[in-house]
Design a protein around this motif. Structure first.
Motif, PDB file in Angstrom:
ATOM      1  N   ASN A 148       0.866  -1.203  -0.035  1.00  0.00           N
ATOM      2  CA  ASN A 148      -0.143  -0.080  -0.004  1.00  0.00           C
ATOM      3  C   ASN A 148       0.958   1.268  -0.032  1.00  0.00           C
ATOM      4  N   TYR A 149       0.239   2.475  -0.016  1.00  0.00           N
ATOM      5  CA  TYR A 149       0.850   3.747   0.082  1.00  0.00           C
ATOM      6  C   TYR A 149       0.241   4.547   1.228  1.00  0.00           C
ATOM      7  N   TYR A 150       1.120   5.191   1.872  1.00  0.00           N
ATOM      8  CA  TYR A 150       0.776   6.028   2.959  1.00  0.00           C
ATOM      9  C   TYR A 150       1.130   7.586   2.848  1.00  0.00           C
ATOM     10  N   VAL A 151       0.299   8.524   3.523  1.00  0.00           N
ATOM     11  CA  VAL A 151       0.489   9.782   3.418  1.00  0.00           C
ATOM     12  C   VAL A 151       0.208  10.067   4.957  1.00  0.00           C
ATOM     13  N   VAL A 152       1.080  10.815   5.700  1.00  0.00           N
ATOM     14  CA  VAL A 152       0.681  11.304   7.054  1.00  0.00           C
ATOM     15  C   VAL A 152       1.024  12.389   7.090  1.00  0.00           C
ATOM     16  N   HIS A 153       0.080  13.115   7.926  1.00  0.00           N
ATOM     17  CA  HIS A 153       0.103  14.670   8.300  1.00  0.00           C
ATOM     18  C   HIS A 153      -0.121  15.385   9.887  1.00  0.00           C
ATOM     19  N   LEU A 154       0.611  15.907  10.323  1.00  0.00           N
ATOM     20  CA  LEU A 154       0.525  16.659  11.612  1.00  0.00           C
ATOM     21  C   LEU A 154       0.048  17.958  11.075  1.00  0.00           C
ATOM     22  N   ASP A 155      -1.068  18.703  11.536  1.00  0.00           N
ATOM     23  CA  ASP A 155      -1.313  20.019  11.019  1.00  0.00           C
ATOM     24  C   ASP A 155      -0.575  20.978  11.810  1.00  0.00           C
ATOM     25  N   LEU A 156      -0.859  22.051  11.192  1.00  0.00           N
ATOM     26  CA  LEU A 156       0.054  23.521  11.701  1.00  0.00           C
ATOM     27  C   LEU A 156      -0.208  23.797  13.150  1.00  0.00           C
ATOM     28  N   GLU A 157      -1.309  23.189  13.842  1.00  0.00           N
ATOM     29  CA  GLU A 157      -1.623  23.399  15.370  1.00  0.00           C
ATOM     30  C   GLU A 157      -0.571  22.800  16.066  1.00  0.00           C
ATOM     31  N   SER A 158      -0.069  21.598  15.420  1.00  0.00           N
ATOM     32  CA  SER A 158       0.988  20.789  16.030  1.00  0.00           C
ATOM     33  C   SER A 158       2.109  21.463  16.304  1.00  0.00           C
ATOM     34  N   ASP A 159       2.969  21.123  17.494  1.00  0.00           N
ATOM     35  CA  ASP A 159       4.195  21.823  17.631  1.00  0.00           C
ATOM     36  C   ASP A 159       5.188  21.255  16.637  1.00  0.00           C
ATOM     37  N   PRO A 160       6.240  22.177  16.307  1.00  0.00           N
ATOM     38  CA  PRO A 160       7.226  22.022  15.214  1.00  0.00           C
ATOM     39  C   PRO A 160       8.050  20.811  15.566  1.00  0.00           C
ATOM     40  N   ASP A 161       8.241  20.638  17.025  1.00  0.00           N
ATOM     41  CA  ASP A 161       9.127  19.464  17.264  1.00  0.00           C
ATOM     42  C   ASP A 161       8.186  18.302  17.039  1.00  0.00           C
ATOM     43  N   GLU A 162       7.032  18.087  17.209  1.00  0.00           N
ATOM     44  CA  GLU A 162       6.147  17.071  16.747  1.00  0.00           C
ATOM     45  C   GLU A 162       6.485  16.760  15.290  1.00  0.00           C
ATOM     46  N   ARG A 163       6.308  17.579  14.752  1.00  0.00           N
ATOM     47  CA  ARG A 163       6.397  17.442  13.104  1.00  0.00           C
ATOM     48  C   ARG A 163       7.643  16.901  12.676  1.00  0.00           C
ATOM     49  N   MET A 164       8.745  17.534  13.179  1.00  0.00           N
ATOM     50  CA  MET A 164      10.124  17.017  13.040  1.00  0.00           C
ATOM     51  C   MET A 164      10.374  15.858  13.417  1.00  0.00           C
ATOM     52  N   GLU A 165       9.849  15.161  14.901  1.00  0.00           N
ATOM     53  CA  GLU A 165       9.966  13.798  15.107  1.00  0.00           C
ATOM     54  C   GLU A 165       9.423  12.887  14.312  1.00  0.00           C
ATOM     55  N   LEU A 166       8.214  13.193  13.735  1.00  0.00           N
ATOM     56  CA  LEU A 166       7.380  12.386  12.943  1.00  0.00           C
ATOM     57  C   LEU A 166       8.330  12.182  11.635  1.00  0.00           C
ATOM     58  N   ALA A 167       8.765  13.080  10.987  1.00  0.00           N
ATOM     59  CA  ALA A 167       9.566  13.206   9.895  1.00  0.00           C
ATOM     60  C   ALA A 167      10.802  12.361  10.093  1.00  0.00           C
ATOM     61  N   SER A 168      11.384  12.284  11.424  1.00  0.00           N
ATOM     62  CA  SER A 168      12.494  11.881  11.753  1.00  0.00           C
ATOM     63  C   SER A 168      12.438  10.424  12.003  1.00  0.00           C
ATOM     64  N   ARG A 169      11.250   9.966  12.370  1.00  0.00           N
ATOM     65  CA  ARG A 169      10.724   8.512  12.446  1.00  0.00           C
ATOM     66  C   ARG A 169      10.606   7.880  10.928  1.00  0.00           C
TER      67      ARG A 169
END
Length: 425
Positions: free
Chosen positions: A111-132
């Motif tokens: 399958n294919y997957y797109v993940v998204h944390l919206d702009l309200e989430s902390d930048p650290d959260e988004r960076m951590e998701l990208a890192s994972r």
């Protein structure tokens, strides 16, 4: 005896015959050039005025259909090959770990997957998701998990959630051309069946089916959602705030019929392509209309699909979810717990919502329904090394379990109802 006047006539004919011949050759050359450069209409258009060309042109040319008429693509036909799903899994502030758990429970290399944390989430959260995503050995090796790096602002009651969904659809269409169904989920969703169960059940389905819960009976939503006008600040601000109301109210539309239902759905690729390309302009028109509509995610896709005659026969009235609502339903459903397990299984649904962070009911689903060891991927026929699933074997090797039987029973019932014409009413 040749007379003088005959000699003069003959001489005169010779003087204009040569220029006429040269002129004819030049004209034929220019005519051919114009056709080649597109300066003149093609032969099939000239043929509509001059039937003389019918015998030659009809065998080589056909009058094209209008672009708007081609709505259903070839993937409506049933195929025996293993289908592919394209997922959007979205979350907001504080949803990092919930989203990550849902992603791993849903993961399958086919399958294919797109993940998204919206702009309200902390930048650290988004960076951590990208890192994972970037560091996960499986995701790196297979390359089928994508993160939306430029986060969108998403307000559930406004149109920004629809915009975010369409954004993910566009990404998936751009990156891959071979998936069959699009599924939108949030970090608060969780699967009740394995991906092998889902792939096995959908393998023999017509690839044009769309699972969209819908009704045209708006009820209280007519006065409280369809007629009031609102503005979603998420369209122009970088901080989340609630919608606000403007006056005056508007009447119900007459150019199209409104439908409402669930914000969660399973959409065929042909319908997703139609929503993105919008070749008859209806998806864009409705997108502008729903910009000022309360809880537009619960109406936009329903209204689009039920106002296109070619797609109406493809609609199945279900969202593939188990959701526990109040009666009448409130803005948000109940948060599910252990006591809901029996009803979740009995429903036969593929997914359920909504769940809290690290709820004990999720552990029970992992152990009893998914056979998923703590923190790992959900095992399937693709796992080369058994239940640990650290190596990919054959991605199309499917091992359905008991969940496939439950899901197949539900879908067979829904398909029979759809084939009786119980759609878009």
């Amino acid at each position: 005896m040749v007379k003088l006047k005959d000699i003069k006539c003959f001489h005169t004919e010779r003087t204009w015959a040569f220029p006429l011949g040269i002129t004819s050759i030049v004209c034929l050359f220019l005519l051919a050039t114009c056709f080649n450069m597109g300066l003149l209409p093609p032969l099939y258009k000239i043929n509509s005025f001059f039937p003389l060309f019918n015998a030659r042109v009809s065998s080589n040319h056909s009058i094209p259909h209008y672009a708007e008429q081609k709505v259903i693509s070839s993937n409506l036909q049933s195929r025996t090959s293993t289908p592919r799903f394209a997922y959007l899994i979205s979350g907001s502030k504080g949803d990092l770990n919930k989203l990550w758990r849902t992603l791993r429970a849903l993961y399958h290399p086919w399958n294919y997957y797109v993940v998204h944390l919206d702009l309200e989430s902390d930048p650290d959260e988004r960076m951590e998701l990208a890192s994972r995503v970037e560091r996960d050995p499986m995701f790196v090796k297979v390359g089928n998990v994508y993160m939306i790096m430029k986060a969108n602002m998403v307000t559930y009651r406004g149109p920004t959630m629809v915009s975010n969904t369409l954004h993910a659809c566009a990404i998936l269409l751009k990156k891959n051309k071979d998936w069959d169904w699009f599924i939108n989920l949030s970090a608060s969703d969780y699967p009740l069946v394995t991906q092998d169960d889902l792939l096995s059940t959908f393998r023999n389905l017509n690839r044009g089916w769309n699972f969209v819960e819908h009704t045209s009976e708006l009820g209280w939503k007519e006065d409280q959602r369809a007629m009031p006008l609102m503005i979603d600040p998420g369209l122009y601000e970088n901080k989340k705030s609630d919608i606000f109301w403007v006056q005056p109210d508007r009447p119900l539309p007459t150019a199209f019929k409104l439908f409402t239902g669930s914000a969660w759905m399973v959409l065929s690729r042909s319908f997703v392509e139609y929503c993105i390309w919008g070749w008859d302009n209806l998806p864009r028109t409705l997108l502008m209309y729903y910009t000022n509509f309360v809880s537009s995610p619960e109406g936009y896709f329903q209204t689009v699909i039920c106002n296109v005659p070619e797609f109406i026969p493809t609609v199945i009235n279900h969202d593939m979810h188990f959701i526990s609502w109040d009666n009448p339903p409130k803005q948000h459903p109940h948060v599910l717990n252990i006591s809901d397990t029996k009803n979740m299984i009995k429903s036969g649904a593929a997914f359920a919502r909504k769940f809290g962070q690290d709820s004990t009911v999720l552990d029970r689903i992992d152990s009893e329904l998914l056979n998923r060891p703590n923190g790992s991927f959900t095992p399937g026929g693709w796992c080369k090394d058994g239940s640990s699933c650290s190596e990919v074997g054959k991605p199309t090797r499917i091992k359905p379990g008991p969940g496939a039987k439950r899901l197949r029973k539900l879908i067979n019932k829904l398909v029979r109802s759809a084939q009786n014409g119980n759609q878009c009413r």
